[in-house]
Design a protein around this motif. Structure first.
Motif, PDB file in Angstrom:
ATOM      1  N   LEU A 172      27.908 -18.340  92.911  1.00  0.00           N
ATOM      2  CA  LEU A 172      27.321 -17.006  92.738  1.00  0.00           C
ATOM      3  C   LEU A 172      28.008 -16.028  93.676  1.00  0.00           C
ATOM      4  O   LEU A 172      28.226 -16.343  94.846  1.00  0.00           O
ATOM      5  N   VAL A 173      28.335 -14.850  93.145  1.00  0.00           N
ATOM      6  CA  VAL A 173      28.877 -13.779  93.986  1.00  0.00           C
ATOM      7  C   VAL A 173      27.939 -12.577  93.870  1.00  0.00           C
ATOM      8  O   VAL A 173      27.666 -12.102  92.763  1.00  0.00           O
ATOM      9  N   VAL A 174      27.430 -12.114  95.001  1.00  0.00           N
ATOM     10  CA  VAL A 174      26.593 -10.911  95.054  1.00  0.00           C
ATOM     11  C   VAL A 174      27.473  -9.781  95.584  1.00  0.00           C
ATOM     12  O   VAL A 174      27.943  -9.848  96.721  1.00  0.00           O
ATOM     13  N   VAL A 175      27.713  -8.786  94.756  1.00  0.00           N
ATOM     14  CA  VAL A 175      28.528  -7.647  95.178  1.00  0.00           C
ATOM     15  C   VAL A 175      27.597  -6.519  95.595  1.00  0.00           C
ATOM     16  O   VAL A 175      26.692  -6.137  94.843  1.00  0.00           O
ATOM     17  N   VAL A 176      27.798  -6.011  96.805  1.00  0.00           N
ATOM     18  CA  VAL A 176      26.987  -4.896  97.299  1.00  0.00           C
ATOM     19  C   VAL A 176      27.814  -3.622  97.099  1.00  0.00           C
ATOM     20  O   VAL A 176      28.802  -3.385  97.790  1.00  0.00           O
ATOM     21  N   ALA A 177      27.402  -2.834  96.112  1.00  0.00           N
ATOM     22  CA  ALA A 177      28.193  -1.702  95.631  1.00  0.00           C
ATOM     23  C   ALA A 177      27.878  -0.439  96.436  1.00  0.00           C
ATOM     24  O   ALA A 177      26.841  -0.354  97.102  1.00  0.00           O
ATOM     25  N   PRO A 178      28.768   0.571  96.369  1.00  0.00           N
ATOM     26  CA  PRO A 178      28.399   1.867  96.944  1.00  0.00           C
ATOM     27  C   PRO A 178      27.047   2.311  96.356  1.00  0.00           C
ATOM     28  O   PRO A 178      26.768   2.033  95.177  1.00  0.00           O
ATOM     29  N   PRO A 179      26.184   2.962  97.176  1.00  0.00           N
ATOM     30  CA  PRO A 179      24.797   3.239  96.753  1.00  0.00           C
ATOM     31  C   PRO A 179      24.706   3.902  95.374  1.00  0.00           C
ATOM     32  O   PRO A 179      23.810   3.576  94.601  1.00  0.00           O
ATOM     33  N   ASP A 180      25.661   4.775  95.041  1.00  0.00           N
ATOM     34  CA  ASP A 180      25.612   5.447  93.736  1.00  0.00           C
ATOM     35  C   ASP A 180      26.601   4.833  92.744  1.00  0.00           C
ATOM     36  O   ASP A 180      26.859   5.415  91.697  1.00  0.00           O
ATOM     37  N   GLY A 181      27.142   3.639  93.070  1.00  0.00           N
ATOM     38  CA  GLY A 181      28.221   3.089  92.241  1.00  0.00           C
ATOM     39  C   GLY A 181      27.924   1.743  91.622  1.00  0.00           C
ATOM     40  O   GLY A 181      28.838   1.069  91.133  1.00  0.00           O
ATOM     41  N   ALA A 182      26.640   1.317  91.608  1.00  0.00           N
ATOM     42  CA  ALA A 182      26.342  -0.029  91.097  1.00  0.00           C
ATOM     43  C   ALA A 182      26.715  -0.161  89.621  1.00  0.00           C
ATOM     44  O   ALA A 182      27.255  -1.189  89.201  1.00  0.00           O
ATOM     45  N   GLY A 183      26.464   0.889  88.840  1.00  0.00           N
ATOM     46  CA  GLY A 183      26.796   0.841  87.413  1.00  0.00           C
ATOM     47  C   GLY A 183      28.287   0.689  87.197  1.00  0.00           C
ATOM     48  O   GLY A 183      28.740  -0.137  86.388  1.00  0.00           O
ATOM     49  N   GLU A 184      29.047   1.469  87.950  1.00  0.00           N
ATOM     50  CA  GLU A 184      30.511   1.408  87.822  1.00  0.00           C
ATOM     51  C   GLU A 184      31.031   0.024  88.209  1.00  0.00           C
ATOM     52  O   GLU A 184      31.922  -0.535  87.548  1.00  0.00           O
ATOM     53  N   VAL A 185      30.464  -0.548  89.270  1.00  0.00           N
ATOM     54  CA  VAL A 185      30.916  -1.867  89.711  1.00  0.00           C
ATOM     55  C   VAL A 185      30.573  -2.929  88.673  1.00  0.00           C
ATOM     56  O   VAL A 185      31.381  -3.822  88.380  1.00  0.00           O
ATOM     57  N   LYS A 186      29.371  -2.833  88.064  1.00  0.00           N
ATOM     58  CA  LYS A 186      29.015  -3.787  86.992  1.00  0.00           C
ATOM     59  C   LYS A 186      30.026  -3.703  85.853  1.00  0.00           C
ATOM     60  O   LYS A 186      30.488  -4.726  85.349  1.00  0.00           O
ATOM     61  N   SER A 187      30.383  -2.475  85.460  1.00  0.00           N
ATOM     62  CA  SER A 187      31.364  -2.326  84.369  1.00  0.00           C
ATOM     63  C   SER A 187      32.705  -2.924  84.755  1.00  0.00           C
ATOM     64  O   SER A 187      33.382  -3.551  83.925  1.00  0.00           O
ATOM     65  N   LEU A 188      33.123  -2.712  86.004  1.00  0.00           N
ATOM     66  CA  LEU A 188      34.402  -3.281  86.449  1.00  0.00           C
ATOM     67  C   LEU A 188      34.391  -4.803  86.371  1.00  0.00           C
ATOM     68  O   LEU A 188      35.358  -5.419  85.916  1.00  0.00           O
ATOM     69  N   LEU A 189      33.287  -5.421  86.814  1.00  0.00           N
ATOM     70  CA  LEU A 189      33.206  -6.886  86.781  1.00  0.00           C
ATOM     71  C   LEU A 189      33.237  -7.377  85.345  1.00  0.00           C
ATOM     72  O   LEU A 189      33.851  -8.410  85.039  1.00  0.00           O
ATOM     73  N   ASP A 190      32.578  -6.629  84.436  1.00  0.00           N
ATOM     74  CA  ASP A 190      32.600  -7.016  83.015  1.00  0.00           C
ATOM     75  C   ASP A 190      34.002  -6.890  82.427  1.00  0.00           C
ATOM     76  O   ASP A 190      34.378  -7.642  81.532  1.00  0.00           O
ATOM     77  N   ALA A 191      34.765  -5.929  82.924  1.00  0.00           N
ATOM     78  CA  ALA A 191      36.067  -5.623  82.307  1.00  0.00           C
ATOM     79  C   ALA A 191      37.192  -6.536  82.793  1.00  0.00           C
ATOM     80  O   ALA A 191      38.263  -6.557  82.191  1.00  0.00           O
ATOM     81  N   HIS A 192      36.971  -7.262  83.897  1.00  0.00           N
ATOM     82  CA  HIS A 192      38.047  -8.087  84.446  1.00  0.00           C
ATOM     83  C   HIS A 192      37.725  -9.571  84.304  1.00  0.00           C
ATOM     84  O   HIS A 192      36.587  -9.985  84.478  1.00  0.00           O
ATOM     85  N   ALA A 193      38.757 -10.360  84.024  1.00  0.00           N
ATOM     86  CA  ALA A 193      38.567 -11.796  83.836  1.00  0.00           C
ATOM     87  C   ALA A 193      38.186 -12.450  85.156  1.00  0.00           C
ATOM     88  O   ALA A 193      38.839 -12.266  86.179  1.00  0.00           O
TER      89      ALA A 193
END
Ligand code: CTP
Ligand code: MG
Length: 249
Positions: free
Chosen positions: A59-80
């Motif tokens: 399990l990897v828990v990514v702690v995103a910039p406070p206003d950037g959680a959505g963007e980080v989720k999309s990035l993780l979805d977009a990369h293998a």
């Protein structure tokens, strides 16, 4: 040989918390540091892949910039990323310490070992990650990867107005280590440290030291350096280019 009829205990499960909520002020103007790219791929994705490369990390828990959680989720979805690894994204806080605590709060109960890894160390080799996990599995409550220093370190005192800073001490270099991440912990110990220590710290292991427990050192790696200033981006891209060349042969 041990008694074969006894069921062996379930192996300790390992999660990684990756604080990535910093702005990267020392890197200069631009996107939050973890979202800046190295050879076209966000630093955070390099860091997540580096930790997920360890077969022990599920399990990897990514702690995103406070206003950037959505963007980080999309990035993780977009990369293998490896199928065997689960991902969770939570928004971070004002300090690294707060961000790590928010990441720990998101951990499901079944994880006994926690790694905390800076998104700003995108190129840590998997052998370093595995070395940290191994030392926690062998019973250390806290483990840090570290390297000897190249530079001599001086302690300075406050400067009088308009005067240069005076040197007040020179610690013996051979006894100093530059500490990297991932730092590895017995989960309950790290949670207790975060509940107990309220003053500002620059790494997680120092909180465990404040509990009076022994933190142990395993070998770090020069490629686990922290991307902090603009020159570090040049170095990181050079390391990636060297890896690509070596992979080609
Ligand atoms: N970090 C975090 N939350 C914060 C501050 C830092 O999750 N409020 C994370 C950073 O994203 C980074 C790691 O902690 O992955 C190490 O911090 P550092 O290298 O200092 O990154 P920044 O704080 O972003 O950089 P700077 O200090 O130059 O602003
Ligand atoms: Mg910082």
């Amino acid at each position: 040989m041990s008694d074969d009829s006894r069921p062996s205990p379930a192996p300790a499960r390992t999660a990684a918390v990756i604080p990535a909520a910093g702005r990267g002020v020392r890197l200069g103007p631009g996107a939050p540091k973890a979202l800046r790219t190295l050879n076209g791929t966000p630093m955070l994705i390099h860091a997540v892949r580096a930790l997920a490369a360890s077969r022990a990390v599920s399990l990897v828990v990514v702690v995103a910039p406070p206003d950037g959680a959505g963007e980080v989720k999309s990035l993780l979805d977009a990369h293998a990323l490896p199928d065997r690894t689960d991902f969770v994204v939570v928004p971070g806080g004002d300090s690294r310490q707060e961000s790590v605590r928010l990441g720990l709060d998101a951990l499901p109960p079944e994880y006994d070992i926690v790694l905390v890894h800076d998104a700003a160390r995108p190129l840590v080799p998997v052998d370093t990650v595995d070395g940290v996990i191994e030392a926690v599995r062998e019973g250390a409550p806290a483990v840090v990867p570290a390297l000897p220093l190249a530079d001599t370190v001086k302690e300075v005192g406050p400067a009088a107005p308009g005067e240069p800073e005076p040197v007040v001490a020179t610690p013996v270099r051979a006894r100093l280590r530059a500490v990297q991440t991932p730092q590895g912990f017995d989960r309950a110990t790290l949670v207790r440290a975060h509940e107990t220590v309220t003053e500002d710290v620059t790494d997680d292991a120092s909180m465990v030291e404040q509990l009076g427990l022994t933190v142990v050192v395993v070998p770090g790696h020069e490629e686990a350096f922290k991307v902090t200033r603009p020159l570090d981006l040049v170095l990181a891209e050079a390391v990636l280019a060297r890896r690509r060349l070596n992979d080609g042969f």
